[in-house]
Design an enzyme around this catalytic site. Structure first.
Site, PDB file in Angstrom:
ATOM      1  N   ASP A  32       0.824  -1.227   0.000  1.00 52.25           N
ATOM      2  CA  ASP A  32       0.000   0.000   0.000  1.00 52.25           C
ATOM      3  C   ASP A  32       0.850   1.266   0.000  1.00 52.25           C
ATOM      4  O   ASP A  32       0.437   2.298   0.527  1.00 52.25           O
ATOM      5  CB  ASP A  32      -0.952   0.034   1.209  1.00 52.25           C
ATOM      6  N   LYS A  78       2.197   2.496  -5.053  1.00 50.58           N
ATOM      7  CA  LYS A  78       2.881   2.091  -6.291  1.00 50.58           C
ATOM      8  C   LYS A  78       2.021   2.354  -7.522  1.00 50.58           C
ATOM      9  O   LYS A  78       2.526   2.713  -8.576  1.00 50.58           O
ATOM     10  CB  LYS A  78       3.214   0.590  -6.245  1.00 50.58           C
ATOM     11  N   GLY A 109      -4.250  -4.163  -4.457  1.00 52.71           N
ATOM     12  CA  GLY A 109      -5.216  -3.153  -4.890  1.00 52.71           C
ATOM     13  C   GLY A 109      -4.461  -1.907  -5.260  1.00 52.71           C
ATOM     14  O   GLY A 109      -3.982  -1.186  -4.396  1.00 52.71           O
ATOM     15  N   HIS A 110      -4.285  -1.667  -6.548  1.00 47.33           N
ATOM     16  CA  HIS A 110      -3.516  -0.505  -6.986  1.00 47.33           C
ATOM     17  C   HIS A 110      -4.471   0.607  -7.388  1.00 47.33           C
ATOM     18  O   HIS A 110      -5.255   0.451  -8.312  1.00 47.33           O
ATOM     19  CB  HIS A 110      -2.597  -0.879  -8.149  1.00 47.33           C
ATOM     20  N   GLN A 114       1.984  -5.870  -3.274  1.00 44.96           N
ATOM     21  CA  GLN A 114       2.316  -5.964  -1.849  1.00 44.96           C
ATOM     22  C   GLN A 114       3.642  -5.220  -1.580  1.00 44.96           C
ATOM     23  O   GLN A 114       3.889  -4.224  -2.230  1.00 44.96           O
ATOM     24  CB  GLN A 114       2.378  -7.433  -1.382  1.00 44.96           C
TER      25      GLN A 114
END
Ligand code: IMP
Length: 428
Positions: A13, A16, A40-41, A218
């Site tokens: 988180d 990125k 989750g990007h 991650q």
């Protein structure tokens, strides 16, 4: 032409998604190499917010090729969902996306297994059990899914195995294996045109002078081998994973960039030496909107941890650091930074191998002066307040890695690139 890995230098988180989105214009390919839809990007473009879980953020750029490498575990239902929402906003997914024929397929029973056995606070997506089947050499890969006959036989064997466990736990009724098999046969037809040997695709592209950005998911401290085991994810989130997870050799990689927040967060269980369990932690959580983009869980918040980031820099051979969410610290009078760990009266400079070992350590802080003025949206380094520049210089000196880029807000233009840095030379 440069091939660059961009990865998380903390516990995930780190922001990125924005960085990959911002700089992928310089690359022809963007490849994910590990994880699955546990990632989750988030990418914000104007007033539109995209949360990409499986598909590399590069897909949002017309003409870019997005690759799901062999190192991922793919839930076809989640993938098709994501494809549909991208198609709905005009992305030409079918033309831009390639999926490795060696990526492993995630089934609903992987989630069932995880519900029964999770002891570390996972994202409940079935990621770990799917990787277990991969390591156990029972897993079904994309190439198998596309071969109806082989898939039938492999599915029966895998399902029988899961049925035994599900019956032992009294949840066999939850698994309608015939329905799952039929559903997956349908998924296969929808995915088929995009599945190929992505190792060959990427290597041929590199040979032809094209460049690849490798997008980590991650973060380093969640790496299966190097993270805070067992409170980790089940894949190689550090730089080495980019090679095993795509089939591109280390000799083809030119630079590795780590992304870290100006503070630290972590989701799920496990040691977190600099966690702020007080009002300050809450303040960061609220100001930084620190709630999981996949699970919605509140993230644990704390201070920048120099020994941790230094360790991540060593493991990944970082060339440059991107510091994100600097603006979240804007209101603080003093900002604690962990400079070292202590065990009793002894300074500890190594990262302990066990979670218990790390939990037993006491972080030692130095308090740096805050800047107490808004840095939100600042896009030139010289326009940052002096104390903010001092803070960044401190992180740079203590981690031993240049800070080449700073993010001061979620939008693309709320970013500072230091042109004279290695990062600046790579990306401008
Ligand atoms: P899993 O990846 O679902 O197996 O979860 C293992 C650990 O990694 C848990 O502590 C999760 O909270 C954490 N995790 C997995 N994906 C992410 C992510 O994208 N960001 C932050 N933490 C994550």
């Amino acid at each position: 032409m440069s091939n660059v890995i961009i990865l998380g230098a903390q516990w995930g988180d780190e922001g990125k998604g924005k960085i990959v989105d911002l700089f992928c214009g310089r690359f022809e390919f963007v490849a994910r190499y590990q994880g699955g839809h546990n990632a989750g990007h988030t990418v914000q473009i104007g007033d539109k917010k995209f949360i990409l879980k499986l598909i590399p953020s590069g897909i949002l750029h017309p003409g870019k090729r997005a690759v799901i490498g062999n190192g991922l575990v793919v839930d076809p239902a989640a993938l098709l969902n994501e494809m549909q929402s991208l198609t709905a906003v005009g992305v030409n997914v079918a033309a831009q996306l390639s999926i490795s024929n060696r990526a492993h397929v995630l089934f609903p029973f992987h989630r069932t297994m995880e519900h029964m056995l999770d002891a570390i606070g996972t994202t409940s997506r079935g990621i770990g059990p799917c990787y277990e089947d991969k390591a156990g050499r029972r897993g079904i890969r994309m190439a198998d899914l596309l071969d109806r006959e082989r898939f039938g036989a492999q599915f029966d064997a895998l399902a029988a195995d899961k049925g035994i466990v599900a019956r032992a736990f009294g949840v066999a009724d939850e698994l309608d294996l015939e329905r799952i098999r039929a559903e997956y046969e349908g998924f296969a037809e929808q995915i088929r045109p995009m599945v190929c040997d992505t190792a060959r695709l990427l290597n041929e592209a590199i040979r032809a002078g094209k460049s690849v950005m490798f997008e980590g998911a991650q973060g380093t401290m969640l790496d299966l081998d190097h993270g805070t085991f067992p409170f980790v994810t089940s894949s190689s989130a550090s730089a080495g994973g980019a090679c095993t997870g795509t089939g591109v050799a280390p000799t083809r990689i030119h630079a590795i960039v780590g992304v870290a927040k100006a503070y630290t967060t972590r989701v799920g269980g496990g040691p977190f030496p600099t966690e702020a369990l007080d009002a300050m932690g809450d303040q960061i959580r609220q100001r930084g909107h620190e709630f999981g983009s996949v699970t919605g869980r509140p993230r644990r918040c704390g201070w920048f941890d120099i020994p941790q980031v230094r360790y991540a820099a060593m493991l990944n051979g970082l060339d440059s650091l991107v510091i994100t969410k600097l603006d979240v610290l804007d209101q603080l009078e003093k900002i604690p930074v962990c400079t070292t760990y202590r065990s009793g009266r002894h300074e500890v400079t190594d990262m302990p191998a066990t979670a218990a070992g790390l939990e037993a350590l006491e972080p030692v802080y130095e308090c740096l002066p805050g800047w107490r003025t808004s840095t939100q949206g600042v896009s030139r380094y010289e326009e940052l307040p002096l104390q903010a520049r001092d803070y960044l210089a401190y992180l740079e000196n203590r981690t031993g890695v240049e800070v080449g880029c700073i993010s001061t807000g979620p939008e693309r233009n709320q970013t500072i690139v230091r042109r004279e840095s290695r990062f600046g030379k790579l990306f401008t």
